[in-house]
Structure formats: structure tokens, C-alpha cells
Design an enzyme around this catalytic site. Structure first.
Site, mmCIF file in Angstrom:
data_model
loop_
_atom_site.group_PDB
_atom_site.id
_atom_site.type_symbol
_atom_site.label_atom_id
_atom_site.label_comp_id
_atom_site.label_asym_id
_atom_site.label_seq_id
_atom_site.Cartn_x
_atom_site.Cartn_y
_atom_site.Cartn_z
ATOM 1 N N LYS A 179 0.845 -1.207 0.000
ATOM 2 C CA LYS A 179 0.000 0.000 0.000
ATOM 3 C C LYS A 179 0.878 1.255 0.000
ATOM 4 O O LYS A 179 0.622 2.205 -0.731
ATOM 5 C CB LYS A 179 -0.922 -0.006 1.233
ATOM 6 C CG LYS A 179 -2.028 -1.054 1.146
ATOM 7 C CD LYS A 179 -2.826 -1.205 2.439
ATOM 8 C CE LYS A 179 -3.867 -2.321 2.281
ATOM 9 N NZ LYS A 179 -4.640 -2.603 3.494
ATOM 10 N N GLN B 253 -4.699 -1.229 9.693
ATOM 11 C CA GLN B 253 -4.634 -2.567 9.073
ATOM 12 C C GLN B 253 -5.238 -3.623 10.003
ATOM 13 O O GLN B 253 -4.908 -3.688 11.192
ATOM 14 C CB GLN B 253 -3.166 -2.905 8.742
ATOM 15 C CG GLN B 253 -2.970 -4.211 7.991
ATOM 16 C CD GLN B 253 -3.530 -4.192 6.567
ATOM 17 O OE1 GLN B 253 -3.678 -3.149 5.946
ATOM 18 N NE2 GLN B 253 -3.857 -5.362 6.045
ATOM 19 N N ASP C 41 -11.183 3.077 4.216
ATOM 20 C CA ASP C 41 -11.661 1.688 4.086
ATOM 21 C C ASP C 41 -13.173 1.623 3.883
ATOM 22 O O ASP C 41 -13.692 0.584 3.466
ATOM 23 C CB ASP C 41 -11.340 0.916 5.375
ATOM 24 C CG ASP C 41 -10.026 0.175 5.322
ATOM 25 O OD1 ASP C 41 -9.700 -0.365 4.240
ATOM 26 O OD2 ASP C 41 -9.336 0.122 6.349
HETATM 27 N N1 GUN Z 1 -6.896 -6.475 6.183
HETATM 28 C C1 GUN Z 1 -7.222 -7.212 5.095
HETATM 29 N N2 GUN Z 1 -7.918 -6.469 4.205
HETATM 30 C C2 GUN Z 1 -8.027 -5.241 4.744
HETATM 31 C C3 GUN Z 1 -8.626 -4.021 4.294
HETATM 32 O O1 GUN Z 1 -9.223 -3.916 3.214
HETATM 33 N N3 GUN Z 1 -8.512 -2.952 5.144
HETATM 34 C C4 GUN Z 1 -7.871 -3.032 6.341
HETATM 35 N N4 GUN Z 1 -7.833 -1.935 7.105
HETATM 36 N N5 GUN Z 1 -7.308 -4.159 6.776
HETATM 37 C C5 GUN Z 1 -7.385 -5.238 5.981
#
Ligand code: GUN
Length: 283
Positions: free
Chosen positions: A52, A96, A119
Site C-alpha cells: 500500500k 490494518q 476503508d
Molecule cells: N486487512 C485485510 N484487508 C483489509 C482491508 O481492506 N482494510 C484493512 N484496514 N485491513 C485489511
């Protein structure tokens, strides 16, 4: 059969976003900023966050990762989020997941300002999406949606079957397909005849976390199949769809890897830019 190349579509999207970021920087004299909070040292989370961060830097976003040890107190994380909510250089905040057990996930999500919730997990964004109002759409379902739309412009009246009912994927995916006037069936572990439901589908989105669940004889020949699964098995990473079988039948299918995954990250960048634009729309 057409292979829906998520890697290629995501690269095109990133190119568009890069252009947009450069225009926004010129207009506002600052770049959209993404801050990721990473707690603990789980390897998959470390990898995802690194991807990311790299993608954010590539399109010109201001990107920051705040790392905490596994034992960090919940209060310290909540205080940091409050601080980031007030920080004008931050347009998007992502914590995350998964989180250590002693940290209340919902409390964390609800502390993020809805306007910075890249998100789309905050109840305000969830509610707005389900009511059809403007909201931040969770990155993975948004990525799936863009892949489907790239392939098929008019989804009106199509039968869509979503396999999996998670808050992260299945539920928001259902909302997006409903908005496109699909007839949506949401299926899950208690569904009586999953194969029968899938056989009625013009579109299948598999987001259930069971390796190769969707089989070749579950799919009609004109179906679009989107595979959200990333499952570690003895034979390597596989999706929720038995690719070798289903790709012989379906009209179009996303591979794993190289399908939905790259779109999720590109959509996170897209959401960060959307948050920036909304936060800066008055000046
Ligand atoms: N962990 C796995 N997928 C995601 C996501 O889309 N957002 C976040 N914040 N954590 C994750």
C-alpha cells in the site's frame, strides 16, 4: 474465456490517479496524504502495508506508516487516530486488520473520522452506502465492481450471486450490485444449495475464504466470475474458485493472483484522493 487482467486494469487506474494527484497538488499546493496504522508483526499484514505504501508513493500521495508493537494499549491507538483526524495533512486513515485481541476493532473503526475513513468501514459510510448516498466504498468490493463494469457496462437485471457475507466484502459488494439493478443473492455457509444458486448466476463474486470452493459444474457458460479469495495451500496461493475447471466454462474470470488483489490497492489510492477532494471542496 476471457481472463480479466486485474493487474493491467489496476495499472491503468494508477496512471489516471497519478495524473489526478499532480493536478490536485498544483491546485491545492499539497498532496493527498494516506496514513496507515500497523499493529504487531503479522507477516501478511506487513506485506500488505508495504504494498500500500509503495503504491501510494508511486502515484504521488504523501504516505506514512505508523507502527506499534503487538502489546500497544488500545488508548494509545485511539489517541493517535484522534490526532490524525485533526491533522490537515492527512486525508485518509487506515488501520490494518486484523488487530490484536485486546484491541476493540469496532471502537477503532468508529474513532476514525468518517470523512477520512478510506476503508469505508465506519458505520456512517456503511449506512450511506446501503441507503444509496455518497460514501467511501470498501476497497476490495469497489475493485471487483470496477472489474465487472470494465467487462460489462450494463448490469441491469442480471442475476448476481455473492458467496460470503462479510462486512469487508460480501455485504458492500451486494450493495454495489443492487445499485446497478442486479438481482442479488447473498449466500453463505448455511445456504442450502450453493451450487444451485451459483448455477443461476450471470455474475459470481466469491469472497468466502474457502480454497477452490466454486467448481466448474457450478457455473453457466456465460457467467462472469470474480474471485476475491487469497488462500494459502500446499499447492501455493489459490482463490475461492477452482480456476482450472471454472475457466473452461465461464465467459470471463479473474485469476489469483493478478485479479482482484491489485485492484484493492489501486482503489485505496482512489479512496484517499476522493477523501482529499471532499475535505478540500470548500476552499
Ligand atoms: N486487512 C485485510 N484487508 C483489509 C482491508 O481492506 N482494510 C484493512 N484496514 N485491513 C485489511
Amino acid at each position: 474465456m476471457i481472463l480479466i487482467d486485474g493487474k493491467k486494469v489496476a495499472a491503468e487506474l494508477r496512471e489516471e490517479l497519478k495524473q489526478e494527484v499532480s493536478e490536485l497538488k498544483a491546485k491545492h499546493n499539497k498532496a493527498p496524504g494516506l496514513t496507515v496504522i500497523l499493529i504487531g508483526d503479522m507477516v501478511p499484514s506487513q506485506i500488505y502495508v508495504r504494498m500500500k505504501e509503495k503504491a501510494a508513493n508511486e502515484v504521488g500521495l504523501k504516505s506514512e506508516v505508523i507502527r506499534y508493537p503487538e502489546a500497544v494499549e488500545e488508548k494509545a491507538v485511539l489517541n493517535k487516530i484522534e490526532e490524525l483526524n485533526k491533522d490537515e495533512s492527512v486525508s485518509g486513515i487506515l488501520v490494518q486488520l486484523p488487530l490484536p485481541k485486546h484491541i476493540d476493532k469496532q471502537k477503532v473503526i468508529e474513532t476514525i473520522a468518517p470523512a477520512k475513513d478510506v476503508d469505508g468501514f465506519h458505520p456512517i459510510n456503511v449506512g450511506n452506502l446501503s441507503s444509496g448516498y455518497e460514501s467511501t466504498i470498501p476497497c476490495t468490493p469497489l475493485g471487483c465492481y470496477l472489474l465487472i463494469k470494465k467487462f460489462e457496462k450494463n448490469l441491469s437485471g442480471k442475476n448476481a450471486v455473492v458467496v460470503g457475507r462479510s462486512n469487508l466484502n460480501g455485504k458492500p459488494m451486494t450493495q454495489l450490485l443492487l445499485k446497478e439493478n442486479c438481482t442479488v443473492t447473498i449466500t453463505h455457509s448455511k445456504t442450502k444449495d450453493l451450487k444451485g444458486e451459483c448455477l443461476k448466476a450471470d455474475i459470481i463474486v466469491a469472497a468466502v475464504g474457502i480454497p477452490e470452493l466454486v467448481k466448474g459444474d457450478w457455473v453457466k457458460k456465460d457467467t462472469i466470475v470474480i474471485d476475491v479469495g487469497i488462500n494459502k495451500t500446499d499447492k501455493g496461493i489459490v482463490g475461492d474458485v477452482a480456476f482450472d475447471e471454472v475457466s473452461k466454462v465461464a465467459k470471463a474470470i479473474t485469476p489469483v493472483p493478478g485479479g482482484v488483489g491489485p485492484m484493492t490497492i489501486a482503489c485505496l489510492l482512489k479512496n484517499t484522493i476522493e477523501c482529499f477532494k471532499r475535505l478540500n471542496s470548500q476552499n
